[in-house]
Enzyme design. Structure first.
Site, PDB file in Angstrom:
ATOM      1  N   SER A 164      48.615  85.192  18.971  1.00  0.00           N
ATOM      2  CA  SER A 164      47.950  84.788  20.217  1.00  0.00           C
ATOM      3  C   SER A 164      48.689  85.372  21.409  1.00  0.00           C
ATOM      4  CB  SER A 164      47.895  83.257  20.329  1.00  0.00           C
ATOM      5  OG  SER A 164      49.165  82.684  20.074  1.00  0.00           O
ATOM      6  N   ASP A 199      53.972  85.537  13.156  1.00  0.00           N
ATOM      7  CA  ASP A 199      52.658  85.973  12.684  1.00  0.00           C
ATOM      8  C   ASP A 199      52.715  87.439  12.267  1.00  0.00           C
ATOM      9  OD1 ASP A 199      50.301  84.593  12.326  1.00  0.00           O
ATOM     10  OD2 ASP A 199      49.892  84.412  14.467  1.00  0.00           O
ATOM     11  N   GLU A 229      42.214  76.200  11.120  1.00  0.00           N
ATOM     12  CA  GLU A 229      41.801  76.366  12.527  1.00  0.00           C
ATOM     13  C   GLU A 229      40.282  76.217  12.688  1.00  0.00           C
ATOM     14  OE1 GLU A 229      43.516  79.718  14.557  1.00  0.00           O
ATOM     15  OE2 GLU A 229      42.180  79.504  16.293  1.00  0.00           O
TER      16      GLU A 229
HETATM   17  O1  KIV Z   1      48.407  83.069  16.890  1.00  0.00           O
HETATM   18  C1  KIV Z   1      48.526  81.846  16.986  1.00  0.00           C
HETATM   19  O2  KIV Z   1      49.012  81.308  17.986  1.00  0.00           O
HETATM   20  C2  KIV Z   1      48.077  81.039  15.861  1.00  0.00           C
HETATM   21  C3  KIV Z   1      48.073  79.544  16.032  1.00  0.00           C
HETATM   22  C4  KIV Z   1      47.150  79.101  17.044  1.00  0.00           C
HETATM   23  C5  KIV Z   1      47.886  78.852  14.734  1.00  0.00           C
HETATM   24  O3  KIV Z   1      47.733  81.568  14.861  1.00  0.00           O
END
Ligand code: KIV
Length: 297
Positions: A59, A97, A196
């Site tokens: 994100s 991530d 999600e």
């Molecule tokens: O990228 C992100 O912030 C996420 C969360 C919202 C779970 O994947």
């Protein structure tokens, strides 16, 4: 929480949280509190809030780098931000991530890039999106000694396939697929699973069926934990606010007000004040008078 050896929550005495600790919180008395963070400053605030897990989410593409979706963020950017966050996150479990196309091409690519997020970014675990199609990759990353968090439901890296940021698992048939995907990820070795944007009923079913904790975002108050994006919780991202977000502050507005006061103070000569000013010592002052202008040639 039944396991009293886990002093989670805010405060200096709490222990460093590991992936097995998060896994062991399944079915405990305390829900798992998770936040995102993207650099040293956001990492420090997220960690000091007492969060159990801090995710450097992709994100970051949207809330930090200003892209319209998460697809543009690169491995180099994720490593750069994870490394910065790792300097601020001392107690919470730091998860990074895996960005779009960093694990889709091959098993080797997936393991190598997960390894970079740990080795160069100093993450303690990685997260990747996808169901049974990703099970083999997850198994290979776990076999390399890297804990993996799964992510099902609205997986933003598939925004083009979904035709937009839309809630998922809205039919009984889709929930059947969701449960099967979750079980495949558990078999592959995930220590926790993000769910999600889906009906609470779907998330509740998955939570009951799998032995690892589910972390919800827009999945109702039925999961083992919750996660929100730092900028959403603090009111610092104004492009849109999903229905599932609760804002705990309006820091964006407060920052604008504070910064415009600064600009006005500068314009009207009110800043810097005497107390912000460095002065020469009294002994040196007479010397200033002896300074003659340099002769121009
Ligand atoms: O990228 C992100 O912030 C996420 C969360 C919202 C779970 O994947």
């Amino acid at each position: 929480m039944s396991n009293t050896s886990q002093p989670y929550g805010a405060g200096k005495a709490r222990k460093t949280v590991t992936a097995p600790d998060i896994q062991a919180m399944k079915g405990g008395d305390s829900r798992i509190a998770c936040l995102t963070a993207y650099d040293y400053a956001t990492g420090v605030t997220a960690d000091e809030s007492g969060a159990d897990l801090v995710l450097v989410g992709d994100s970051l593409a949207m809330v930090v780098l200003g892209h319209e979706d998460t697809l543009s963020v690169t491995m180099e950017e994720m490593i750069h931000h994870t490394r910065a966050a790792s300097r601020g996150v001392k107690k919470a479990l730091l998860v990074a991530d895996m960005p779009f196309m960093s694990y889709h091409v091959s098993l080797e690519q997936a393991v190598a890039n997960a390894g970079r997020l740990v080795q160069e970014g100093r993450a303690k675990a990685v997260k990747l999106e996808g169901g049974r199609n990703m099970a083999e990759r997850i198994r290979a990353i776990v076999d390399a000694g890297i804990p993996v968090m799964g992510h099902l439901g609205l997986t933003p890296q598939s925004v083009n396939a979904f035709g937009g940021f839309k809630a998922q698992a809205k039919t009984a048939e889709a929930v059947q697929t969701l449960v099967e995907d979750a079980l495949a990820l558990v078999d592959a070795g995930i220590f926790s699973l993000v769910l999600e944007a889906m009906p609470a009923e779907a998330a509740e079913l998955v939570t009951a069926r799998i032995p690892v904790p589910t972390i919800g975002i827009g999945a109702g108050n039925v999961t083992d934990g919750q996660i929100l994006v730092w900028h959403d919780v603090l009111g610092m991202f104004d492009r849109f606010t999903p229905k599932f977000v609760r804002r705990y502050a309006e820091l964006g507005k407060e920052a604008t007000t504070a910064l415009s006061r600064y600009c006005e103070d500068v314009r009207h000569g009110r800043f810097p004040a005497e107390k912000n000013t460095i002065r020469m010592s009294d002994e040196e002052l007479p010397g200033l008078k002896k300074i003659k202008p340099k002769k121009r040639k």
